[in-house]
Design an enzyme around this catalytic site. Structure first.
Site, PDB file in Angstrom:
ATOM      1  N   ASP A 277     101.004 -22.253 -36.191  1.00 54.49           N
ATOM      2  CA  ASP A 277     100.375 -23.189 -35.270  1.00 54.49           C
ATOM      3  C   ASP A 277      99.539 -24.188 -36.059  1.00 54.49           C
ATOM      4  OD1 ASP A 277     100.044 -24.102 -32.674  1.00 54.49           O
ATOM      5  OD2 ASP A 277      98.150 -23.066 -32.417  1.00 54.49           O
TER       6      ASP A 277
ATOM      7  N   TYR B  16      97.236 -28.061 -36.073  1.00 55.52           N
ATOM      8  CA  TYR B  16      96.014 -28.588 -35.460  1.00 55.52           C
ATOM      9  C   TYR B  16      96.077 -30.111 -35.507  1.00 55.52           C
ATOM     10  CZ  TYR B  16      90.892 -28.154 -34.529  1.00 55.52           C
ATOM     11  OH  TYR B  16      89.627 -28.160 -33.975  1.00 55.52           O
TER      12      TYR B  16
ATOM     13  N   HIS C  18      91.559 -33.544 -29.821  1.00 63.01           N
ATOM     14  CA  HIS C  18      91.125 -32.160 -29.607  1.00 63.01           C
ATOM     15  C   HIS C  18      90.239 -31.701 -30.763  1.00 63.01           C
ATOM     16  CE1 HIS C  18      91.223 -27.885 -28.624  1.00 63.01           C
ATOM     17  NE2 HIS C  18      91.651 -27.640 -29.852  1.00 63.01           N
TER      18      HIS C  18
ATOM     19  N   ARG D 262      79.692 -29.164 -34.449  1.00 57.39           N
ATOM     20  CA  ARG D 262      79.158 -29.979 -35.546  1.00 57.39           C
ATOM     21  C   ARG D 262      79.003 -31.418 -35.044  1.00 57.39           C
ATOM     22  NH1 ARG D 262      83.487 -27.326 -37.378  1.00 57.39           N
ATOM     23  NH2 ARG D 262      84.719 -29.256 -37.309  1.00 57.39           N
TER      24      ARG D 262
ATOM     25  N   GLU E 100      95.876 -23.572 -24.146  1.00 58.74           N
ATOM     26  CA  GLU E 100      95.993 -24.719 -25.039  1.00 58.74           C
ATOM     27  C   GLU E 100      97.323 -25.405 -24.766  1.00 58.74           C
ATOM     28  OE1 GLU E 100      95.305 -23.720 -29.135  1.00 58.74           O
ATOM     29  OE2 GLU E 100      93.125 -23.658 -28.832  1.00 58.74           O
TER      30      GLU E 100
ATOM     31  N   GLU F 242     100.259 -27.434 -25.754  1.00 54.12           N
ATOM     32  CA  GLU F 242     100.892 -27.767 -27.023  1.00 54.12           C
ATOM     33  C   GLU F 242     102.382 -28.035 -26.834  1.00 54.12           C
ATOM     34  OE1 GLU F 242     100.103 -25.277 -30.364  1.00 54.12           O
ATOM     35  OE2 GLU F 242      98.200 -24.524 -29.562  1.00 54.12           O
TER      36      GLU F 242
ATOM     37  N   ASP G 228      99.197 -21.735 -26.418  1.00 55.64           N
ATOM     38  CA  ASP G 228      98.590 -20.810 -27.384  1.00 55.64           C
ATOM     39  C   ASP G 228      97.298 -20.273 -26.772  1.00 55.64           C
ATOM     40  OD1 ASP G 228      98.322 -19.480 -29.844  1.00 55.64           O
ATOM     41  OD2 ASP G 228      96.999 -21.039 -30.613  1.00 55.64           O
TER      42      ASP G 228
ATOM     43  N   ARG H 156      88.092 -17.600 -26.593  1.00 54.72           N
ATOM     44  CA  ARG H 156      87.135 -18.399 -27.355  1.00 54.72           C
ATOM     45  C   ARG H 156      85.947 -17.590 -27.857  1.00 54.72           C
ATOM     46  NH1 ARG H 156      90.333 -22.618 -28.611  1.00 54.72           N
ATOM     47  NH2 ARG H 156      91.062 -23.757 -26.777  1.00 54.72           N
TER      48      ARG H 156
ATOM     49  N   GLN I 292      87.169 -15.612 -30.761  1.00 51.81           N
ATOM     50  CA  GLN I 292      87.448 -16.555 -31.845  1.00 51.81           C
ATOM     51  C   GLN I 292      86.166 -16.993 -32.560  1.00 51.81           C
ATOM     52  OE1 GLN I 292      89.548 -20.006 -30.472  1.00 51.81           O
ATOM     53  NE2 GLN I 292      89.792 -20.908 -32.499  1.00 51.81           N
TER      54      GLN I 292
ATOM     55  N   TYR J  88      86.412 -15.974 -36.588  1.00 48.19           N
ATOM     56  CA  TYR J  88      87.216 -16.944 -37.337  1.00 48.19           C
ATOM     57  C   TYR J  88      86.671 -17.259 -38.729  1.00 48.19           C
ATOM     58  CZ  TYR J  88      84.235 -21.131 -36.883  1.00 48.19           C
ATOM     59  OH  TYR J  88      83.232 -22.060 -36.990  1.00 48.19           O
TER      60      TYR J  88
ATOM     61  N   LYS K 263      93.908 -15.041 -30.933  1.00 45.28           N
ATOM     62  CA  LYS K 263      95.128 -15.810 -30.687  1.00 45.28           C
ATOM     63  C   LYS K 263      96.385 -14.941 -30.611  1.00 45.28           C
ATOM     64  CE  LYS K 263      93.514 -20.169 -31.359  1.00 45.28           C
ATOM     65  NZ  LYS K 263      93.790 -21.366 -30.541  1.00 45.28           N
TER      66      LYS K 263
ATOM     67  N   THR L 293     101.488 -15.833 -26.981  1.00 48.66           N
ATOM     68  CA  THR L 293     101.829 -17.252 -27.019  1.00 48.66           C
ATOM     69  C   THR L 293     103.016 -17.435 -26.091  1.00 48.66           C
ATOM     70  OG1 THR L 293     101.094 -17.495 -29.312  1.00 48.66           O
ATOM     71  CG2 THR L 293     102.587 -19.186 -28.450  1.00 48.66           C
TER      72      THR L 293
ATOM     73  N   THR M 194      96.610 -28.042 -29.956  1.00 49.89           N
ATOM     74  CA  THR M 194      96.273 -28.606 -28.656  1.00 49.89           C
ATOM     75  C   THR M 194      96.370 -30.126 -28.666  1.00 49.89           C
ATOM     76  OG1 THR M 194      94.751 -26.764 -28.324  1.00 49.89           O
ATOM     77  CG2 THR M 194      94.541 -28.627 -26.831  1.00 49.89           C
TER      78      THR M 194
ATOM     79  N   GLU N  34      87.335 -28.002 -23.859  1.00 49.76           N
ATOM     80  CA  GLU N  34      86.936 -29.414 -23.849  1.00 49.76           C
ATOM     81  C   GLU N  34      86.488 -29.858 -22.463  1.00 49.76           C
ATOM     82  OE1 GLU N  34      89.990 -31.774 -26.398  1.00 49.76           O
ATOM     83  OE2 GLU N  34      90.919 -29.869 -25.822  1.00 49.76           O
TER      84      GLU N  34
END
Length: 430
Positions: free
Chosen positions: A131, A133, A138, A147, A203, A205, A237, A241, A244, A248, A257, A261, A363, A377
């Protein structure tokens, strides 16, 4: 991909339901694996409201090429995909002639089945699933949640980011989504606890099915990458959260994850998508140019596919309410890296891709909120509940919620086609 007689907007089929069909007119002809009445899985092609049994045609010696016939009698598409893009193009042309010439109706009709009565399967035996990104909006939206001053990490615009997913848990549309359990730690907790995920998300995708593979140690040049793509599907996917966020660092997604899927059942060929392909959006002037091995030139192709996410809650279904549209967007404007670029990058270190491998785009969100591809989001990380038409609210998915991904293609001068749907309903943790 160039246009040919199979794209002719005036072309019709003797399979009446194909003419004007919103997803599977004769200009589409996607491959999949199905069964009827408890029979064995077999390869077929969608045409209108029907499925044409290619295994039966091969057994009856109606398939004109011996290699096609042999591989089309298998229960998955891996071997046929290994024959390469020329075989895919040849089969498409033959099927287009077969299904448009009324003289074939008597001999072929016994091999047609109602699509509604068929059980569908994952079209390939998935050896590997990766997968990516590549959805820059996204990545920016999610990065901004964690951040705010530096949403995109320095490598994002130089290298397509991806992770190695779990092939064994890829399932076809309709498979239940069992809420996963795992370790989660809130900001106000001193230590983690294990339990069902409270922040389950989808997600939106696209999936890329690998066709002809490459030998170990042999990279795939960017100008050859499209020849290694057998087709496309929708992909969800599913993501926990809260799991994760805790697991992660430092190696990335794992149990958050790997529990499921979901893919749509039909493989939409690059040939079918040819009328709808567009150019990749130009990069901002301040962005770095792709490194040479990823530079597809100014005409690099983007997926001209319109995407939609629908949500149906248990209460909505009980009350007879229609599913609610959570978002609408498109793949072309969402992808910073093209399908060809992620295939080339995946193999750039000599990694051997194999027929039937599955690659996710990551995503796909547009720049506008109306096209965001995840609840993470849409709810701003759970801070802004979404109010549904019946008054229910959601920040993340609850048990009984059903998510459906839809994709369609249309452009002036071409017959519109669809990719089918990708659906999953959440059931309680075990």
């Amino acid at each position: 991909m160039t246009l040919d007689a199979t794209h002719d907007p005036d072309l019709t089929s003797w399979v009446e339901s194909a003419n004007g069909h919103p997803e599977f007119p004769i200009q589409n002809l996607p491959l999949g694996v199905f069964s009827v009445a408890g029979g064995a899985p077999r390869i077929g092609v969608a045409i209108g409201d029907k499925i044409l049994d290619l295994c039966a045609l091969a057994a009856a010696e109606m398939i004109p090429d011996e290699d096609w016939a042999e591989t089309l009698q298998e229960p998955v598409l891996n071997s046929f995909f290994s024959l390469g893009i020329e075989a895919s193009q040849g089969l498409r042309e033959w099927l287009s002639d077969l299904l448009s010439d009324g003289n074939n109706e008597t001999s072929v009709s016994p091999s047609l089945f109602d699509r509604e009565s068929a059980e569908m399967y994952v079209p390939c035996a998935v050896g590997d699933y990766t997968d990516f990104y590549v959805g820059i909006h996204h990545a920016t939206n999610v990065g901004s949640l964690f951040r705010p001053d530096n949403p995109l990490l320095p490598n994002y615009k130089y290298v397509p980011i991806g992770y190695h997913g779990r092939a064994s848990s890829v399932r076809v549309s309709g498979h239940p989504v069992v809420r996963p359990s795992g370790q989660r730690k809130g900001p106000d907790q001193d230590a983690p606890a294990r339990g069902p995920s409270m922040r389950l998300d989808y997600e939106l995708e696209m999936g890329v099915w690998v066709g002809e593979g490459n030998a170990l140690g042999e990279p795939i040049p960017i100008d050859e990458a499209s020849q290694h793509i057998a087709g496309y599907c929708l992909l969800n996917d599913w993501s926990a959260r809260d799991l994760q966020a805790w697991e992660y660092q430092p190696l990335g997604p794992f149990l958050a994850k790997s529990f499921l899927t979901t893919v749509s059942p039909w493989v939409i060929s690059p040939q079918a998508l040819a009328p709808f392909m567009t150019k990749m959006p130009p990069r901002p002037e301040e962005d770095p140019a792709p490194l040479d091995y990823l530079d597809g030139g100014p005409d690099a192709a983007a997926l001209g596919i319109k995407l939609e996410v629908l949500l149906s809650t248990e209460k909505m279904r009980e009350d007879g309410d229609a599913p609610h549209t959570l978002s609408r967007g498109d793949a072309a404007s969402a992808m910073y890296w093209s399908a060809a670029q992620i295939v080339t990058h995946h193999a750039s270190n000599g990694c051997n891709l194999q027929p039937g491998d599955l690659i996710g785009t990551g995503t796909l969100s547009t720049a506008e909120e109306a096209g965001y591809g995840s609840l993470l989001e849409l709810s701003e990380g759970g801070k802004k509940p979404i109010t549904l038409p019946n008054g229910e609210t959601r920040t993340f998915l609850e048990d009984g919620d059903e998510v459906t991904l839809i994709a369609r293609c249309d452009t002036p001068g071409a017959v519109p086609i669809g990719l089918g749907s990708c659906t999953g309903r959440v059931v309680p943790a075990k």
